[in-house]
Design an enzyme around this catalytic site. Structure first.
Site, PDB file in Angstrom:
ATOM      1  N   ARG A  84       0.815  -1.216   0.000  1.00  0.00           N
ATOM      2  CA  ARG A  84       0.000   0.000   0.000  1.00  0.00           C
ATOM      3  C   ARG A  84       0.848   1.265   0.000  1.00  0.00           C
ATOM      4  O   ARG A  84       0.541   2.224  -0.722  1.00  0.00           O
ATOM      5  CB  ARG A  84      -0.956  -0.015   1.200  1.00  0.00           C
ATOM      6  CG  ARG A  84      -1.828   1.231   1.347  1.00  0.00           C
ATOM      7  CD  ARG A  84      -2.411   1.745   0.046  1.00  0.00           C
ATOM      8  NE  ARG A  84      -3.128   0.722  -0.710  1.00  0.00           N
ATOM      9  CZ  ARG A  84      -3.456   0.843  -1.984  1.00  0.00           C
ATOM     10  NH1 ARG A  84      -3.094   1.910  -2.676  1.00  0.00           N
ATOM     11  NH2 ARG A  84      -4.119  -0.125  -2.588  1.00  0.00           N
ATOM     12  N   LYS A 133       1.646  24.324  -2.658  1.00  0.00           N
ATOM     13  CA  LYS A 133       0.369  23.689  -2.287  1.00  0.00           C
ATOM     14  C   LYS A 133       0.511  22.177  -2.447  1.00  0.00           C
ATOM     15  O   LYS A 133      -0.059  21.554  -3.344  1.00  0.00           O
ATOM     16  CB  LYS A 133      -0.759  24.244  -3.150  1.00  0.00           C
ATOM     17  CG  LYS A 133      -0.978  25.742  -2.951  1.00  0.00           C
ATOM     18  CD  LYS A 133      -1.989  26.309  -3.924  1.00  0.00           C
ATOM     19  CE  LYS A 133      -2.132  27.817  -3.761  1.00  0.00           C
ATOM     20  NZ  LYS A 133      -3.072  28.398  -4.735  1.00  0.00           N
ATOM     21  N   LYS A 179       4.863  38.384  -1.584  1.00  0.00           N
ATOM     22  CA  LYS A 179       3.481  38.362  -2.066  1.00  0.00           C
ATOM     23  C   LYS A 179       2.729  39.590  -1.531  1.00  0.00           C
ATOM     24  O   LYS A 179       3.293  40.428  -0.827  1.00  0.00           O
ATOM     25  CB  LYS A 179       2.818  37.045  -1.662  1.00  0.00           C
ATOM     26  CG  LYS A 179       3.483  35.839  -2.331  1.00  0.00           C
ATOM     27  CD  LYS A 179       2.826  34.546  -1.914  1.00  0.00           C
ATOM     28  CE  LYS A 179       1.450  34.381  -2.537  1.00  0.00           C
ATOM     29  NZ  LYS A 179       1.515  34.010  -3.977  1.00  0.00           N
ATOM     30  N   GLU A 239       5.357  39.898  -6.243  1.00  0.00           N
ATOM     31  CA  GLU A 239       4.022  39.803  -6.825  1.00  0.00           C
ATOM     32  C   GLU A 239       3.453  41.200  -6.996  1.00  0.00           C
ATOM     33  O   GLU A 239       3.513  42.015  -6.079  1.00  0.00           O
ATOM     34  CB  GLU A 239       3.119  38.978  -5.907  1.00  0.00           C
ATOM     35  CG  GLU A 239       1.686  38.841  -6.386  1.00  0.00           C
ATOM     36  CD  GLU A 239       0.837  38.073  -5.380  1.00  0.00           C
ATOM     37  OE1 GLU A 239       0.780  36.847  -5.482  1.00  0.00           O
ATOM     38  OE2 GLU A 239       0.246  38.719  -4.492  1.00  0.00           O
ATOM     39  N   ASP A 256      -0.245  38.884 -10.750  1.00  0.00           N
ATOM     40  CA  ASP A 256      -1.291  38.196 -10.000  1.00  0.00           C
ATOM     41  C   ASP A 256      -2.675  38.589 -10.502  1.00  0.00           C
ATOM     42  O   ASP A 256      -3.060  39.760 -10.434  1.00  0.00           O
ATOM     43  CB  ASP A 256      -1.165  38.521  -8.507  1.00  0.00           C
ATOM     44  CG  ASP A 256      -2.216  37.815  -7.676  1.00  0.00           C
ATOM     45  OD1 ASP A 256      -2.433  36.610  -7.893  1.00  0.00           O
ATOM     46  OD2 ASP A 256      -2.833  38.473  -6.811  1.00  0.00           O
TER      47      ASP A 256
END
Length: 283
Positions: free
Chosen positions: A99, A136, A168, A201, A222
């Site tokens: 697994r 992410k 950012k 950004e 962005d």
């Protein structure tokens, strides 16, 4: 800071502890300790294979006496019916590693397959834009997922918070603007002896003009439209790298690429991917 190999070892050990606990009682009660056998890793869906190297580590870390015969390597295009490898040894070891190995190879192959699809579409559209991943990622599996992106033909953005400076919107707002954010970033690198690329950004053309005065290594547009992206690329005029980000999907990416950006980043490569269908069957 741990090396990539150390992080992989820790992930494998933790995963075995999570799955097996104080023993795989199903296997222990049904399979004699001296039983030996073989299982094959079988492809059931077309895609790009990734994770063979890690599968080998999983098997050898659990039972160094398992014998692995590999037929297909990472990065290969596979189709249903292909046999990736045959593993021979103690049946108990085969069943207890099954697994974890599948979880890793299926997920990595799914990421590689999606990345290849995106990058190939950009190439077929006649652009030079490269696909970027993001942070992410699945906690604990970032190194493996980013490795899968590279296997699929994509490019890694920063690995974490430590290997690049990415200013950012929140950083910019807390710093009091573009100028302050980049100035502080450059000063920090000088003071700490860090050789880090600086990306900023921007949300509009005013911020873009301010950023260009500070000469960062890369500017991220962005949530720009494709039309605004084309204008922004013309303003940058090769002074630094450019990146598009913010809600761009496979269906909407081509106009951004044709606007001339160097990179487009996609969180979906790692946060919304479907694993490639594989099985590990007795043979």
């Amino acid at each position: 800071m741990y090396t990539v190999d150390e992080l992989n070892d820790r992930l494998i050990d933790l995963s075995f502890s999570e799955d097996i606990g104080d023993g795989d009682h199903t296997t222990l009660c049904s399979i004699p300790a001296d039983a030996v056998g073989a299982q094959k890793l079988l492809v059931k869906e077309e895609g790009i294979l990734a994770g063979v190297r890690v599968a080998r580590e999983v098997f050898h870390r659990f039972d160094p006496e398992l014998h692995i015969e590999e037929f297909i390597q990472d990065g290969a295009h596979v189709k249903p019916g292909d046999i990736v490898m045959i593993v021979r040894g103690r049946v108990r070891s085969l069943l207890q590693t099954e697994r974890l190995m599948l979880n890793i190879v299926q997920r990595m192959s799914g990421i590689a397959t999606m990345t290849h699809k995106y990058q190939q579409a950009l190439i077929d559209a006649g652009t030079k834009t490269r696909v970027l991943d993001t942070r992410k990622t699945t906690p604990g599996m970032r190194m493996l997922e980013k490795e899968a992106v590279k296997i699929g033909g994509g490019t890694n953005h920063r690995i974490g918070l430590f290997d690049m400076i990415l200013l950012k919107d929140n950083h910019v707002d807390f710093c009091g603007g573009i100028h302050n954010a980049i100035t502080r970033a450059k000063a920090y690198c000088r003071e700490c002896g860090k050789d880090l690329k600086i990306e900023i950004e921007v949300r509009n053309f005013q911020e873009l003009e301010e950023a260009l005065q500070e000469h960062p290594d890369r500017i991220m547009f962005d949530n720009f439209t494709p039309e605004d992206t084309a204008r922004a690329v013309q303003m940058v005029a090769g002074q630094c790298e450019t990146e598009s980000s913010g809600g761009i999907t496979f269906d909407t990416m081509i106009p951004y690429a044709k606007a001339g950006v160097d990179f487009i980043s996609f969180g979906a490569l790692t946060h919304s991917v479907k694993g490639l269908d594989l099985s590990f069957k007795a043979c």
